[in-house]
Structures are given as structure tokens and as C-alpha cells.
Design an enzyme around this catalytic site. Structure first.
Site, short mmCIF file in Angstrom:
data_model
loop_
_atom_site.label_atom_id
_atom_site.label_comp_id
_atom_site.label_asym_id
_atom_site.label_seq_id
_atom_site.Cartn_x
_atom_site.Cartn_y
_atom_site.Cartn_z
CE1 TYR A 78 -4.00 -2.07 1.27
CE2 TYR A 78 -2.28 -3.27 2.41
CZ TYR A 78 -3.58 -3.19 1.95
OH TYR A 78 -4.45 -4.23 2.17
CG ASP A 92 -11.16 5.68 8.15
OD1 ASP A 92 -12.02 6.52 8.46
OD2 ASP A 92 -11.44 4.49 7.94
NE ARG A 183 -9.45 1.17 8.95
CZ ARG A 183 -10.43 0.60 9.67
NH1 ARG A 183 -11.08 1.32 10.57
NH2 ARG A 183 -10.72 -0.66 9.52
#
Length: 306
Positions: A78, A92, A183
Site C-alpha cells: 500500500y 481514518d 489504519r
């Protein structure tokens, strides 16, 4: 009263679509839209992306769904933007701010913080997640204002690098094992820096051996004259496994589920034991385990060609 026109029958469609999931859409909604475009009977995805996240969502159609578990188990890569100084209730950008702190950190402090999270770590799953407790998703409890104890789980951060920092935005690239919550990683980095954080943006750029190469947006898929031409073959999911090519007679026995002693056959056998992809005449037959003494044990088989 007018009768509804009959539904168009779904087709047997096999292959893999590398979808660039847009922000704001759940992985399941993206799958439903793509399945409709393909008019496919059977489809599945290979691990969810949060609605606020974008990027690589491999979708499996038909026979490819038999191998989707391999991608669920695979490492993921990611790129993420971590907003330092603000904590949210979801971890988030979709959540509400619950704490704001001043941000005064150096690149050296950031690099030192990142170093703490490389390798095997323990991570507490977030309340805003789809993990179940007593048959109910954690996010359902969270929406009711209930916070439950969660046990820390082992995950592995294979790589974690700083891409850039312009306060308060910190950009990182992370390759991690299945079950890792980026997250939570963002929040933990913020905690290590003493200023808190939440994830502002998340983009998946790799799943196992699959990358952004050949990825297509939902809009481009829906506008394409021949969407099925965009499908990669089923064995795109298996590219990391060595290949074994069988003769016609062995292929027949393999598809009947028989174990094959390849040491006695005129078949090239990989040097290492383990999982292999099996072919005859260039066509994928399925996967197998290559065992001691060159014994080939069938695993997942492709149905007869339709």
C-alpha cells in the site's frame, strides 16, 4: 399488467480482472458492478478494501474463484497518507476528530518511529472493522458506542518506507502480511511520534505477485466495447508457482483426482517440492502439491472446458 421481460441469462466467464477500485465504493459493490458488466454467473473478490481506499482489487470470475484464497493469504503493498496531529474515532478520514495535538517532528524522528514497526509486530484490530464478535461485526458495536476488548494479533511488516513528509502529511509505502490494518499502523506511528494520527488516504498497489500493470478503472470497464477482452487468464493468480506440463494420458488421470508418480514418467519436474500449476497442451488443469519422490497430488482442479 405488463409482465417483466425475462432476465438475460448469465454466462460462464473465466478469468481475472485487475480493478482500480474508486474511493467511496465498497469492495462488494465494485464486484457487483463488474459482474454485471461481464454478465458473469460466478465472481468473487480477493480481500476487501475499505470504502475510502482505492487501488488494486483483483476480481475472480468463474474458475478463477477456486484460487482466490491464495490472494487472500498473500502479502499486500500500500501507499498511505498519514495525517499527523488529529485522531479520529475510526482511524481514518471517514471518522470524527476526537483529539487534536500539535505536530513538531523531524525526519529523523519519523525514520526512528518507522523502524519500530518493521518486522513481526502485534496489532490490536480496530473497533471499526468487519471482525465478528458473537456473530456481530465490531463496527456495529462501535456505532452503538460500545468498545470491546480486542486481543492483539501478530502481523508482519515486511517493508515500511517514508515516501515524503510535508507537515502534517506523512506519506509511506508498506508491504505487510494478511490481516494487517494500515489504519492502525498509521495511528500507531502517530502515537509513537507523540502527536496522534489518522489515515488520510490509502491506495493498494500490490497483491501477491499482482501489481498495477493492466489495472482498469470501473468507468473504463463500463465503457469498453469488449470488457471480457480485459480479463487476464485464470493462471495470472498462480504465476509464482512452478509449472508442470503433463502428457494427455497423465492429464486425464490428474483430472480424475489421481496422484501421479512423475519420477517414472517423461515429464520435467521442478527441483523443489511444494505447490505447482499443472498444464496439458498449454491449458491450465489446476494446482497440485509436488511431494517427495516426485509424487504429484492434485489440489484444485479446473472444470472441463466449456
Amino acid at each position: 399488467m405488463n409482465a417483466r421481460p425475462p432476465k438475460k441469462p448469465r454466462d460462464l466467464v473465466d478469468g481475472v480482472l485487475l480493478l482500480d477500485k474508486p474511493v467511496g465504493l465498497s469492495s462488494n459493490d465494485a464486484l457487483i458492478k463488474a459482474k454485471r458488466v461481464m454478465n458473469a454467473k460466478k465472481a468473487g473478490h480477493t480481500g476487501t478494501l475499505d470504502p475510502f481506499a482505492t487501488g488494486l482489487l483483483p476480481l475472480c470470475f468463474g474458475e478463477a474463484t477456486k484460487f482466490s484464497q491464495d490472494l487472500l493469504e498473500a502479502d499486500k503493498t500500500y501507499e498511505a497518507t498519514v495525517h499527523l496531529g488529529i485522531r479520529t474515532n475510526t482511524g481514518d478520514t471517514e471518522g470524527e476528530a476526537i483529539e487534536t495535538l500539535p505536530v513538531d517532528v523531524t525526519i529523523e524522528q519519523i525514520e526512528a518511529a518507522l523502524a519500530r514497526f518493521r518486522g513481526p509486530i502485534l496489532q490490536v484490530p480496530p473497533m471499526y472493522s468487519a471482525l465478528k464478535r458473537d456473530g456481530k461485526a465490531l463496527y456495529e458495536y462501535a456505532r452503538e458506542g460500545i468498545v470491546l476488548e480486542r486481543e492483539a494479533r501478530p502481523v508482519t511488516i515486511h517493508a515500511l518506507e517514508l515516501i515524503g513528509y510535508e507537515a502534517p502529511m506523512l506519506r509511506i509505502r508498506v508491504t505487510c502480511s494478511k490481516g494487517t490494518y494500515v489504519r492502525v499502523l498509521g495511528e500507531d506511528i502517530g502515537a509513537a511520534l507523540g502527536c496522534g494520527a489518522h489515515l488520510n488516504a490509502l491506495r493498494r498497489i500490490g497483491v501477491g505477485a499482482l501489481t498495477l500493470d493492466g489495472m482498469i478503472t470501473l468507468e473504463a470497464l463500463q465503457a469498453h466495447a469488449e470488457p471480457r477482452a480485459l480479463l487476464a487468464p485464470v493462471d495470472a493468480l498462480l504465476s509464482t508457482f512452478p509449472a508442470v506440463e503433463l502428457t494427455a494420458e497423465l492429464a486425464k488421470r490428474f483430472l480424475n483426482g489421481q496422484r501421479l508418480a512423475l519420477g517414472k514418467e517423461a515429464v520435467a519436474v521442478p527441483a523443489e517440492q511444494g505447490r505447482v500449476r499443472v498444464y496439458h497442451d498449454g491449458k491450465l488443469l489446476g494446482t497440485a502439491n509436488l511431494q517427495e519422490w516426485a509424487i504429484l497430488a492434485p489440489e484444485r482442479l479446473i472444470a472441463a472446458q466449456h
